[in-house]
Design a protein around this motif. Structure first.
Motif, PDB file in Angstrom:
ATOM      1  N   PHE A 274     -12.721 -26.892  -0.912  1.00  0.00           N
ATOM      2  CA  PHE A 274     -14.079 -26.534  -1.294  1.00  0.00           C
ATOM      3  C   PHE A 274     -14.753 -27.755  -1.893  1.00  0.00           C
ATOM      4  O   PHE A 274     -14.121 -28.764  -2.169  1.00  0.00           O
ATOM      5  CB  PHE A 274     -14.037 -25.398  -2.308  1.00  0.00           C
ATOM      6  CG  PHE A 274     -13.629 -24.094  -1.711  1.00  0.00           C
ATOM      7  CD1 PHE A 274     -14.431 -23.500  -0.755  1.00  0.00           C
ATOM      8  CD2 PHE A 274     -12.452 -23.484  -2.079  1.00  0.00           C
ATOM      9  CE1 PHE A 274     -14.061 -22.297  -0.183  1.00  0.00           C
ATOM     10  CE2 PHE A 274     -12.071 -22.277  -1.510  1.00  0.00           C
ATOM     11  CZ  PHE A 274     -12.881 -21.687  -0.567  1.00  0.00           C
ATOM     12  N   ASP A 275     -16.051 -27.605  -2.112  1.00  0.00           N
ATOM     13  CA  ASP A 275     -16.823 -28.686  -2.715  1.00  0.00           C
ATOM     14  C   ASP A 275     -16.310 -28.940  -4.128  1.00  0.00           C
ATOM     15  O   ASP A 275     -15.700 -28.086  -4.763  1.00  0.00           O
ATOM     16  CB  ASP A 275     -18.287 -28.262  -2.760  1.00  0.00           C
ATOM     17  CG  ASP A 275     -19.185 -29.407  -3.191  1.00  0.00           C
ATOM     18  OD1 ASP A 275     -18.712 -30.561  -3.199  1.00  0.00           O
ATOM     19  OD2 ASP A 275     -20.360 -29.148  -3.507  1.00  0.00           O
TER      20      ASP A 275
ATOM     21  N   ALA B 105     -27.081 -20.735  -1.324  1.00  0.00           N
ATOM     22  CA  ALA B 105     -26.428 -21.268  -2.514  1.00  0.00           C
ATOM     23  C   ALA B 105     -26.277 -22.779  -2.474  1.00  0.00           C
ATOM     24  O   ALA B 105     -26.200 -23.392  -1.417  1.00  0.00           O
ATOM     25  CB  ALA B 105     -25.062 -20.633  -2.660  1.00  0.00           C
TER      26      ALA B 105
ATOM     27  N   PHE C 262     -23.856 -24.375  -4.674  1.00  0.00           N
ATOM     28  CA  PHE C 262     -22.469 -24.713  -4.959  1.00  0.00           C
ATOM     29  C   PHE C 262     -21.641 -23.436  -4.909  1.00  0.00           C
ATOM     30  O   PHE C 262     -21.835 -22.551  -5.736  1.00  0.00           O
ATOM     31  CB  PHE C 262     -22.377 -25.353  -6.349  1.00  0.00           C
ATOM     32  CG  PHE C 262     -21.015 -25.859  -6.699  1.00  0.00           C
ATOM     33  CD1 PHE C 262     -20.613 -27.123  -6.306  1.00  0.00           C
ATOM     34  CD2 PHE C 262     -20.122 -25.062  -7.411  1.00  0.00           C
ATOM     35  CE1 PHE C 262     -19.356 -27.597  -6.631  1.00  0.00           C
ATOM     36  CE2 PHE C 262     -18.861 -25.528  -7.738  1.00  0.00           C
ATOM     37  CZ  PHE C 262     -18.475 -26.808  -7.341  1.00  0.00           C
ATOM     38  N   VAL C 263     -20.778 -23.315  -3.934  1.00  0.00           N
ATOM     39  CA  VAL C 263     -19.921 -22.137  -3.861  1.00  0.00           C
ATOM     40  C   VAL C 263     -18.481 -22.583  -3.662  1.00  0.00           C
ATOM     41  O   VAL C 263     -18.210 -23.567  -2.993  1.00  0.00           O
ATOM     42  CB  VAL C 263     -20.315 -21.180  -2.715  1.00  0.00           C
ATOM     43  CG1 VAL C 263     -21.567 -20.432  -3.048  1.00  0.00           C
ATOM     44  CG2 VAL C 263     -20.474 -21.916  -1.411  1.00  0.00           C
ATOM     45  N   MET C 264     -17.585 -21.841  -4.294  1.00  0.00           N
ATOM     46  CA  MET C 264     -16.165 -22.180  -4.213  1.00  0.00           C
ATOM     47  C   MET C 264     -15.424 -21.113  -3.422  1.00  0.00           C
ATOM     48  O   MET C 264     -14.259 -20.857  -3.662  1.00  0.00           O
ATOM     49  CB  MET C 264     -15.564 -22.261  -5.622  1.00  0.00           C
ATOM     50  CG  MET C 264     -16.124 -23.386  -6.457  1.00  0.00           C
ATOM     51  SD  MET C 264     -15.564 -24.996  -5.892  1.00  0.00           S
ATOM     52  CE  MET C 264     -13.861 -24.962  -6.397  1.00  0.00           C
ATOM     53  N   PHE C 265     -16.099 -20.454  -2.497  1.00  0.00           N
ATOM     54  CA  PHE C 265     -15.430 -19.421  -1.727  1.00  0.00           C
ATOM     55  C   PHE C 265     -16.084 -19.328  -0.361  1.00  0.00           C
ATOM     56  O   PHE C 265     -17.191 -19.821  -0.161  1.00  0.00           O
ATOM     57  CB  PHE C 265     -15.507 -18.071  -2.449  1.00  0.00           C
ATOM     58  CG  PHE C 265     -16.910 -17.627  -2.736  1.00  0.00           C
ATOM     59  CD1 PHE C 265     -17.620 -16.882  -1.813  1.00  0.00           C
ATOM     60  CD2 PHE C 265     -17.529 -17.983  -3.925  1.00  0.00           C
ATOM     61  CE1 PHE C 265     -18.907 -16.477  -2.077  1.00  0.00           C
ATOM     62  CE2 PHE C 265     -18.835 -17.583  -4.192  1.00  0.00           C
ATOM     63  CZ  PHE C 265     -19.523 -16.832  -3.263  1.00  0.00           C
TER      64      PHE C 265
ATOM     65  N   ARG D 271     -16.966 -13.294   2.668  1.00  0.00           N
ATOM     66  CA  ARG D 271     -16.063 -12.253   3.178  1.00  0.00           C
ATOM     67  C   ARG D 271     -16.849 -11.207   3.937  1.00  0.00           C
ATOM     68  O   ARG D 271     -16.341 -10.544   4.825  1.00  0.00           O
ATOM     69  CB  ARG D 271     -15.344 -11.564   2.032  1.00  0.00           C
ATOM     70  CG  ARG D 271     -14.401 -12.448   1.293  1.00  0.00           C
ATOM     71  CD  ARG D 271     -12.963 -12.180   1.743  1.00  0.00           C
ATOM     72  NE  ARG D 271     -12.050 -13.043   1.029  1.00  0.00           N
ATOM     73  CZ  ARG D 271     -11.665 -12.824  -0.214  1.00  0.00           C
ATOM     74  NH1 ARG D 271     -12.104 -11.770  -0.846  1.00  0.00           N
ATOM     75  NH2 ARG D 271     -10.858 -13.654  -0.813  1.00  0.00           N
TER      76      ARG D 271
ATOM     77  N   ASP E  95     -22.514 -11.693   1.442  1.00  0.00           N
ATOM     78  CA  ASP E  95     -22.024 -12.698   0.508  1.00  0.00           C
ATOM     79  C   ASP E  95     -22.879 -13.960   0.551  1.00  0.00           C
ATOM     80  O   ASP E  95     -23.434 -14.308   1.586  1.00  0.00           O
ATOM     81  CB  ASP E  95     -20.579 -13.074   0.855  1.00  0.00           C
ATOM     82  CG  ASP E  95     -19.598 -12.112   0.225  1.00  0.00           C
ATOM     83  OD1 ASP E  95     -20.056 -11.176  -0.455  1.00  0.00           O
ATOM     84  OD2 ASP E  95     -18.391 -12.292   0.421  1.00  0.00           O
ATOM     85  N   SER E  96     -22.931 -14.620  -0.599  1.00  0.00           N
ATOM     86  CA  SER E  96     -23.615 -15.909  -0.643  1.00  0.00           C
ATOM     87  C   SER E  96     -22.854 -16.909   0.221  1.00  0.00           C
ATOM     88  O   SER E  96     -21.663 -16.769   0.444  1.00  0.00           O
ATOM     89  CB  SER E  96     -23.661 -16.431  -2.057  1.00  0.00           C
ATOM     90  OG  SER E  96     -24.294 -15.512  -2.886  1.00  0.00           O
TER      91      SER E  96
END
Lengths: 319, 292
Positions: B57-58, B224, B226-229, B232, B236-237
């Protein structure tokens, strides 16, 4: 009847292809929303919130944190509309914004998470100016300066007859609001004939590319670009002060040091993920602040933050 | 063989040759730009683009931990959903306009509108998406809203390409089909669509590669930062490759701004080239089967 014997030899569309696309669609719709913490607002606070979200993800991967950076003004608009749970802010909420929240039934708490100094910077080739007074800054940036204060010599006769190229954040930025308020005396009152950008990098590049340039933005961006910029001391009457962690924290670098805030929706605290993230935030923020160029808040402020948060969390969610 | 051409202009042959060279130079300049861009990006991305970059992830603070995982998956989701929405609507519209609609003034208006919509800047669709899907229909800035917004962007292109493809099917095919008693539906489904398929697919894929590279409409709907996922579900963002690259170029740190961003650009370019190669392949593969 099979016309295809006589007509072009091509296969009709396969039914299985359509069926599998349909299954994919149904599968996607079937999944619900996951446990999300949504944050938007100041691009200055974004650095903190995103860095903490990254570390938080390692300890609580089940809580999904989304951080965006629409600017403090843009963030409060979404916050008042109930679209986000936490608003990153580089200035306190305005009365109009608070009224908009109230109208939509959104109650909130405020946490003070760090200090940021605003850096006033010039080009490294600038050899005539090491320090600037707040009055000179006002002469340069006030609304009446438009089209009249165009050269360095217009600000101070001792300075050379060189075009003054100005760079600053755009109008949606909390940095802009804060700077104009403390320097020009009124938030959002500023000359408009400067090069604005919501992108701090664009400002760095602008100042770095022009001998006669002057710009202002968060100290964190100066810290990453010390080789391209020259930092000015600011004199508000008690002698020139260069912004450092120490002078920002003890308040001697004034008036260009400001607190950074998180505004949290009261009812978002029913979400266990939000509470977990915020507790983690308060635990970590003083470690993270110096890494992104900000100054940690004193212990008593952090203590007050914890009290505010604990008091606001509904008993059920804490466990 | 005479040194002077018959028309009497002594430099005609030279001019003709020079013209050919000039045209060749034009053709090569576009290739040169691509090569320059790619080599520059590869130089910056060298040492940064590795498996870790694809699977991570970022990161906000450590450039060597940053990766495109969320953006890559987000982009794939977006493209899959955009295809799902734009192909049926786009091809359906094209069939209606080409095969069913009378040549009336009304059809002319619709046709002109579609051609104009194809030229509308994508940021405009982004604002429409924000008002209609994100706020109006309360979808939030999730994958679904993003895909619907991108559908708006590419739909006119898909319609126009499908119309072109249908128009390229010889009218003798239609007439033969009707002569054998086929209904309009049978003619469209069993004759026209299969014959037009390579053209339609090429158009669709080129439109999708445009959607893949769009950042502006996604910024407008508030995707978004910054997302860490990875998403699903469709609400979802998400973030997408062009957005992620944009965010990296905004970072104060040079490693992010130059190297990590360049690595992201390479990933995006590889995806685009794959999509375009698929278009070429499909055209070749299915094109061969059609014998008139």
């Amino acid at each position: 009847m099979h016309f295809s014997v006589l007509l072009p030899k091509v296969r009709p569309l396969r039914r299985s292809t359509l069926a599998s696309l349909l299954v994919l669609l149904v599968g996607l719709v079937g999944c619900g929303r996951t446990n999300v913490v949504s944050i938007d607002g100041s691009s200055t606070v974004f650095l903190l919130s995103a860095a903490i979200a990254e570390e938080f993800n390692e300890v609580s991967p089940d809580v999904k944190v989304v951080v965006s950076q629409a600017g403090t003004g843009g963030g409060f608009k979404k916050f008042a509309a109930g679209e986000i749970q936490i608003c990153d802010a580089s200035r306190p909420i305005t009365e109009a914004e608070a009224a908009a929240c109230k109208k939509n039934g959104i109650e909130f708490i405020k946490l003070e998470v760090a200090f940021d100094g605003l850096a006033v910077v010039v080009n490294p080739a600038n050899d005539w100016c090491d320090s600037i007074t707040t009055d000179q800054l006002k002469t340069i940036w006030r609304a009446e300066a438009a089209q009249s204060v165009m050269k360095w010599s217009d600000v101070n006769p001792d300075w050379p007859d060189i075009e003054l190229e100005l760079y600053g954040p755009g109008t949606d930025s909390g940095t802009y609001d804060y700077f104009t308020e403390v320097i020009n005396g009124e938030a959002k009152s500023s000359r408009q004939d400067y090069s604005p950008s919501e992108s701090d990098n664009a400002l760095v590049q602008g100042v770095a590319g022009d001998k006669g340039s002057l710009g202002y933005f968060g100290l964190g961006y100066y810290a990453e670009n010390t080789d391209k910029l020259k930092l000015l001391s600011v004199d508000s009457g008690d002698g020139p002060i260069i912004p450092t962690a120490a002078t920002v924290r003890d308040g001697t670098y004034k008036p260009l040091a400001r607190p950074l805030y998180l505004y949290v929706r009261q009812d978002a605290l029913r979400n266990e993920g939000v509470v977990k993230y915020l507790n983690y935030y308060l635990d970590k923020v003083n470690d993270v602040s110096p890494r992104v160029g900000y100054v940690p808040v004193p212990d008593e402020v952090m203590e007050a933050n914890r009290k505010t948060l604990d008091a606001a969390v509904p008993r059920v969610a804490v466990n | 063989m005479s040194s002077l051409p018959r028309n009497g202009r002594p430099y005609a042959k030279l001019a003709s040759q020079l013209f050919a060279y000039a045209c060749a130079a034009c053709a090569f300049s576009s290739v040169a730009i691509l090569v320059l861009l790619l080599s520059q990006m590869l130089r910056f991305a060298w040492g940064w683009l590795d498996w870790q970059f694809i699977t991570s992830f970022d990161s906000q603070l450590s450039p060597d931990k940053a990766g495109v995982r969320a953006a890559l998956v987000g982009s794939i989701y977006l493209i899959a959903l955009t295809t799902l929405f734009s192909v049926p609507i786009g091809v359906g519209s094209a069939i209606y306009l080409e095969e069913y609609a009378q040549r009336s003034r009304w059809r002319g208006i619709v046709q002109t509108n579609i051609a104009n919509l194809a030229g509308v800047p994508s940021i405009v669709y982004g604002i429409l998406g924000l008002g209609l899907f994100v706020r109006g229909m309360q979808m939030g800035a999730g994958v679904l809203a993003g895909a619907l917004t991108l559908t708006l962007v590419v739909l006119p292109i898909v319609i126009l390409a499908s119309q072109e493809a249908l128009r390229a099917v010889p009218s003798t095919i239609r007439q033969a089909s009707y002569a054998l008693g086929a209904t309009r539906w049978q003619t469209v489904w069993h004759q026209l669509l299969p014959a037009a398929l390579p053209g339609i697919m090429t158009g669709v894929i080129l439109a999708l590669s445009r959607a893949l590279g769009e950042a502006a409409p996604l910024v407008a709907i508030g995707a978004a930062g910054f997302v860490m996922f990875t998403p699903r579900g469709i609400n979802d963002s998400f973030t997408a490759l062009p957005l992620q690259i944009y965010n990296w170029t905004e970072n104060a740190n040079d490693d992010f701004r130059i190297h990590v961003a360049a690595a992201g650009i390479i990933v995006l370019m590889v995806m685009l080239i794959c999509l375009n190669a698929t278009a070429v392949f499909l055209r070749y593969r299915f094109g061969k089967r059609i014998h008139w």
